[in-house]
Design a protein around this motif. Structure first.
Motif, short mmCIF file in Angstrom:
data_model
loop_
_atom_site.label_atom_id
_atom_site.label_comp_id
_atom_site.label_asym_id
_atom_site.label_seq_id
_atom_site.Cartn_x
_atom_site.Cartn_y
_atom_site.Cartn_z
N LYS B 116 0.65 -1.21 0.03
CA LYS B 116 -0.03 0.03 -0.09
C LYS B 116 0.87 1.32 -0.13
CE LYS B 116 -3.87 2.10 2.39
NZ LYS B 116 -4.08 2.46 3.56
N LEU B 117 1.94 1.21 0.67
CA LEU B 117 2.76 2.45 1.10
C LEU B 117 3.47 2.53 -0.37
CD1 LEU B 117 3.96 4.30 2.66
CD2 LEU B 117 5.81 3.03 3.38
N LEU B 118 4.07 1.67 -0.93
CA LEU B 118 4.89 1.78 -2.13
C LEU B 118 3.81 2.24 -3.47
CD1 LEU B 118 7.67 -0.66 -2.06
CD2 LEU B 118 7.72 1.59 -1.96
N LEU B 119 2.83 1.39 -3.59
CA LEU B 119 2.17 1.77 -4.78
C LEU B 119 1.10 2.68 -4.74
CD1 LEU B 119 1.79 -2.15 -5.58
CD2 LEU B 119 3.50 -0.42 -6.50
N LEU B 120 0.72 2.84 -3.38
CA LEU B 120 -0.43 3.90 -3.54
C LEU B 120 -0.13 5.14 -2.84
CD1 LEU B 120 -3.54 1.72 -2.43
CD2 LEU B 120 -3.03 2.31 -4.68
N GLU B 121 0.55 5.18 -1.90
CA GLU B 121 0.75 6.29 -1.09
C GLU B 121 2.18 7.15 -1.51
OE1 GLU B 121 -0.09 9.00 1.72
OE2 GLU B 121 -1.19 7.13 1.35
N ALA B 122 3.26 6.36 -1.82
CA ALA B 122 4.58 7.12 -2.07
C ALA B 122 4.55 7.92 -3.52
CB ALA B 122 5.59 6.22 -2.04
N THR B 123 3.27 7.44 -4.44
CA THR B 123 3.48 7.79 -5.76
C THR B 123 3.22 9.28 -5.69
OG1 THR B 123 1.11 7.30 -5.78
CG2 THR B 123 2.77 5.80 -6.79
N SER B 124 2.65 9.98 -4.49
CA SER B 124 2.35 11.44 -4.77
C SER B 124 2.62 12.23 -3.54
CB SER B 124 0.68 11.33 -4.61
OG SER B 124 0.18 10.89 -3.50
N ILE B 125 4.02 11.78 -2.83
CA ILE B 125 4.46 12.67 -1.99
C ILE B 125 4.95 13.85 -2.46
CG2 ILE B 125 5.92 12.78 0.09
CD1 ILE B 125 3.86 10.77 0.29
N ASP B 126 5.97 13.77 -3.20
CA ASP B 126 6.61 14.84 -3.86
C ASP B 126 7.30 14.35 -5.40
OD1 ASP B 126 8.83 13.77 -3.30
OD2 ASP B 126 9.13 15.30 -1.50
N ALA B 127 7.84 15.28 -6.18
CA ALA B 127 8.51 14.64 -7.31
C ALA B 127 9.52 13.87 -7.12
CB ALA B 127 8.75 15.90 -8.21
N GLU B 128 10.32 13.92 -6.39
CA GLU B 128 11.21 13.17 -5.96
C GLU B 128 10.92 11.82 -5.52
OE1 GLU B 128 13.88 14.68 -2.99
OE2 GLU B 128 15.44 12.64 -3.10
N MET B 129 9.96 11.65 -4.68
CA MET B 129 9.58 10.37 -4.34
C MET B 129 8.92 9.60 -5.42
SD MET B 129 9.53 8.24 -1.97
CE MET B 129 10.15 9.14 -0.57
N THR B 130 8.07 10.47 -6.12
CA THR B 130 7.50 9.85 -7.41
C THR B 130 8.77 8.99 -8.34
OG1 THR B 130 5.77 11.36 -7.29
CG2 THR B 130 5.72 10.14 -9.26
N ARG B 131 9.55 9.86 -8.39
CA ARG B 131 10.56 9.19 -9.41
C ARG B 131 11.31 8.04 -8.49
NH1 ARG B 131 14.24 13.49 -9.22
NH2 ARG B 131 12.35 15.14 -9.35
N PHE B 132 11.46 8.17 -7.43
CA PHE B 132 12.09 7.14 -6.50
C PHE B 132 11.31 5.88 -6.99
CE2 PHE B 132 13.07 4.52 -2.85
CZ PHE B 132 14.25 4.93 -2.64
N ILE B 133 9.98 5.88 -6.95
CA ILE B 133 9.16 4.62 -7.04
C ILE B 133 9.34 4.26 -8.63
CG2 ILE B 133 6.64 4.02 -7.06
CD1 ILE B 133 8.07 4.48 -4.31
N GLN B 134 9.20 5.24 -9.36
CA GLN B 134 9.41 4.91 -11.03
C GLN B 134 10.82 4.30 -11.25
OE1 GLN B 134 8.60 9.05 -12.26
NE2 GLN B 134 6.58 8.33 -13.05
N ASN B 135 11.77 4.73 -10.50
CA ASN B 135 13.17 3.78 -10.68
C ASN B 135 13.01 2.45 -10.06
OD1 ASN B 135 14.34 5.79 -11.74
ND2 ASN B 135 15.32 6.84 -9.88
N LEU B 136 12.30 2.59 -8.95
CA LEU B 136 12.32 1.09 -8.42
C LEU B 136 11.40 0.27 -9.60
CD1 LEU B 136 12.49 -0.32 -5.90
CD2 LEU B 136 10.19 0.28 -4.99
N MET B 137 10.56 0.57 -10.33
CA MET B 137 9.70 -0.14 -11.18
C MET B 137 10.51 -0.42 -12.44
SD MET B 137 6.38 -0.41 -10.04
CE MET B 137 5.25 -0.43 -11.57
N GLN B 138 11.17 0.49 -12.75
CA GLN B 138 12.35 0.51 -13.97
C GLN B 138 13.24 -0.70 -13.49
OE1 GLN B 138 12.70 1.67 -16.67
NE2 GLN B 138 14.77 1.43 -17.34
N MET B 139 13.86 -0.80 -12.20
CA MET B 139 14.87 -1.63 -11.90
C MET B 139 14.01 -3.01 -11.97
SD MET B 139 16.64 0.40 -8.91
CE MET B 139 17.36 -0.78 -8.08
N ALA B 140 12.93 -3.36 -11.35
CA ALA B 140 12.29 -4.36 -11.32
C ALA B 140 11.99 -5.05 -12.74
CB ALA B 140 11.00 -4.29 -10.38
N GLY B 141 11.76 -4.24 -13.81
CA GLY B 141 11.55 -4.53 -15.06
C GLY B 141 12.85 -4.88 -15.64
#
Lengths: 211, 211, 211, 211
Positions: B116-141
């Motif tokens: 919940k935290l990673l996929l729903l909450e962290a996506t909209s804290i601020d631009a940096e955190m959004t990028r953080f999550i996007q990077n995580l997804m990228q790495m997973a891919g």
DNA sequence: AATGAATGAGCGTTCATTCAT
DNA sequence: TATGAATGAACGCTCATTCAT
């Protein structure tokens, strides 16, 4: 047509509501819901921020409206020409997929803020809004399943296909594509390749055909 | 073992930091970052809210720590026994997928708040955190793409497979599964079926084999 | 001498107190009383900030000590060789003034922080501290008056001189010089000229002698 | 007169701003800037403390306004009838000094808090404010120098007078008088004597005329 | 109906002081 | 005796919401 029966005042009121919605959409999706003050929305329109409360209950209320509006836009994407019944074999299906893919890509380019709002911002307002988005995804999955059911019924998809879950699978891939696009909005070629790989995966999987 | 060399005070300090992190994780994932006040975190632990600032710079700082911690948990999921090289043919691959799928399901059940935290909450804290999550997804891919490359190299996946994009496709499906689980945490059977349909889609696509 | 009877612990204690005072003086005068935290003082010395409270009651208490210490420094300025009785005529008085002026200038250059603390910072801590500074000024004025009285008694100053008030007048001019120096610490020549003009004003006023 | 063109709302706004400034002035000068909370200012006026922020940027901002306002008051002291050119000989100069002295005393009695704020409080808010006050003193000194230059030009002051520095000397004496008044506000007679001694010192110095 | 002035709950953060070790 | 972890009062500031005009 009963619209002409609206008085001028009524039409103005409706127009202002639409303007506020538009401004709220832009603010919410650009800076985020929590970072947006009601006065930001009002300022963008050049109206007094008290006026806002004549048209919407409160901040949460207009978010609901904005999201609903946005959902309409998304829903309209899934209707129209590319109906499930329009294809009869695997090759036509692939072409339909490519058309839909292109349509999505176009939508993403034209409405990046819509995607941002729905996929990044709206997920963390509160429990209700989260559920709202989850429902949207659910509906999209079921909608997608219809295409698959048609393929099975028409005999060009395998009989044991779990259409509903596969529909959700496909929505997952598309959603991830949208997120990847938001991270890299200028890489249109990459987006195209991502879409193509979805199509190839859907149709043929990864296994060697002969295998 | 050098832990016994820590003084009692040091151990207490470390323990308190961990407790604060845990409390922050729970608050952030349960009520959301913006809805959580520092005093909520302190109250949950029964400490003074000034104490918080002895251990973390500020609210944003502990979020970073919480997310990093959470990422560690996720990363640890992707390591270990089920390495790409462990399989030699399509049937072994399917079994590996099933093992990984089960492992993910287990993780989801045990760590719903993490998701919940990673996929729903962290996506909209601020631009940096959004990028953080996007990077995580990228790495997973990219990580997932390695499995596919191995399959292509070993000859049991088709040669023209776009491994990288397909890797991201797969991550999209998994992520959506996680979201579906969060919407319906008790439907474990549905989650299993969703995972199975991913595997079938990956391996064989939707097209009728003879086609 | 009874100092040797102090135990080593006592000497250490006294030394530490002096160190804390010194550190507090530097912090207070450099960054200001309100901008200085007790932990800043402790950090400067490399001691724990709890230690501070073993030696001083509280933040206000150490300020009192710092100011008192500083006052000692200032007072010592006004003693020594240049006593009132050392001069017998107006010319010797002028030379004495010049010596004192130079001594003040030297002090200012060597102790700018002392001046800053006393004249700028300490005036606005609280009513008591303000009174403290005002008393200091008062004493300095009375002290200065003694020189003038000596001049009147010796017959080289006019008989109707209001020594006390003139003493305060002189302190005002000196104080303003100190403030001007703080605003422009590198303009030593200007400071010298300012001092000279004080002396000329004191001795001869502004009126044309013949007038 | 264009004031009547102001709407009532505008007049109210201006009035409230003035009221807040007045309240801030009183709080700052009575209890000190650091000891004053925004809520103190609001409470004094019986308004919500949020209202404060509708009229002033922040706490530092209103201090700047208060000080600027105060400076206006002080500046207005130095203008008007008692111009340098109004006197032609030493006796007229003395009378002018007496008039100015009386005017200052009156101002001090009527505006003790203004003096307190400028001379005691504002010197230690921050570096910028300190510089502001120092500039004010500098300007006052230069202003005073003009009187002296006129005296030199007119031939009733000695030719070698260092007008600029002597101007600053005089400001120093006046400032010290203000501080002495603040320490002893009820001793009006003492203040008068202090002023007189300034005048005598300025005009004739301390040396015995015959000397 | 539109406005924007006023409000005050609420939050992030600081720091003087206490006290257990 | 020295330490520094813990505390919580205090404050600057924001902003959603209300309401008089």
């Amino acid at each position: 047509m009963n619209e002409p029966t609206l008085t001028r005042a009524e039409r103005q009121r409706i127009q202002l509501q639409a303007d506020i919605l538009e401004a709220a959409f832009l603010e919410f999706s650009e800076r985020g819901y929590h970072q947006t003050a009601i006065s930001d929305i009002a300022k963008r329109l050049g109206i007094g921020h008290g006026t806002f409360y004549r048209h919407f209950e409160n901040k949460r209320d207009i978010l609901q409206h904005v999201i609903s509006d946005t959902m309409q836009k998304i829903m309209s994407l899934l209707t129209g020409e590319n109906a499930p019944q329009a294809v009869n074999n695997i090759e036509e299906y692939r072409e339909q997929c490519q058309r839909i893919s292109e349509r999505f890509r176009l939508f993403a380019q034209e409405n990046p803020l819509t995607l941002k709002l729905l996929l990044l911002e709206a997920t963390s307002i509160d429990a209700e809004m989260t559920r709202f988005i989850q429902n949207l995804m659910q509906m999209a999955g079921i909608f997608t399943a219809n295409y698959l059911k048609h393929g099975v019924d028409s005999g060009f998809f395998r009989e044991n296909l779990d259409c509903e879950n596969t529909g959700h699978n496909i929505i997952g891939m598309i959603t991830n594509g949208a997120l990847r696009f938001l991270a890299n909005p200028e890489d249109l070629n990459g987006l195209k390749n991502y879409g193509d790989s979805i199509i190839e995966l859907i149709i043929g999987g990864v296994a060697k055909p002969s295998a």
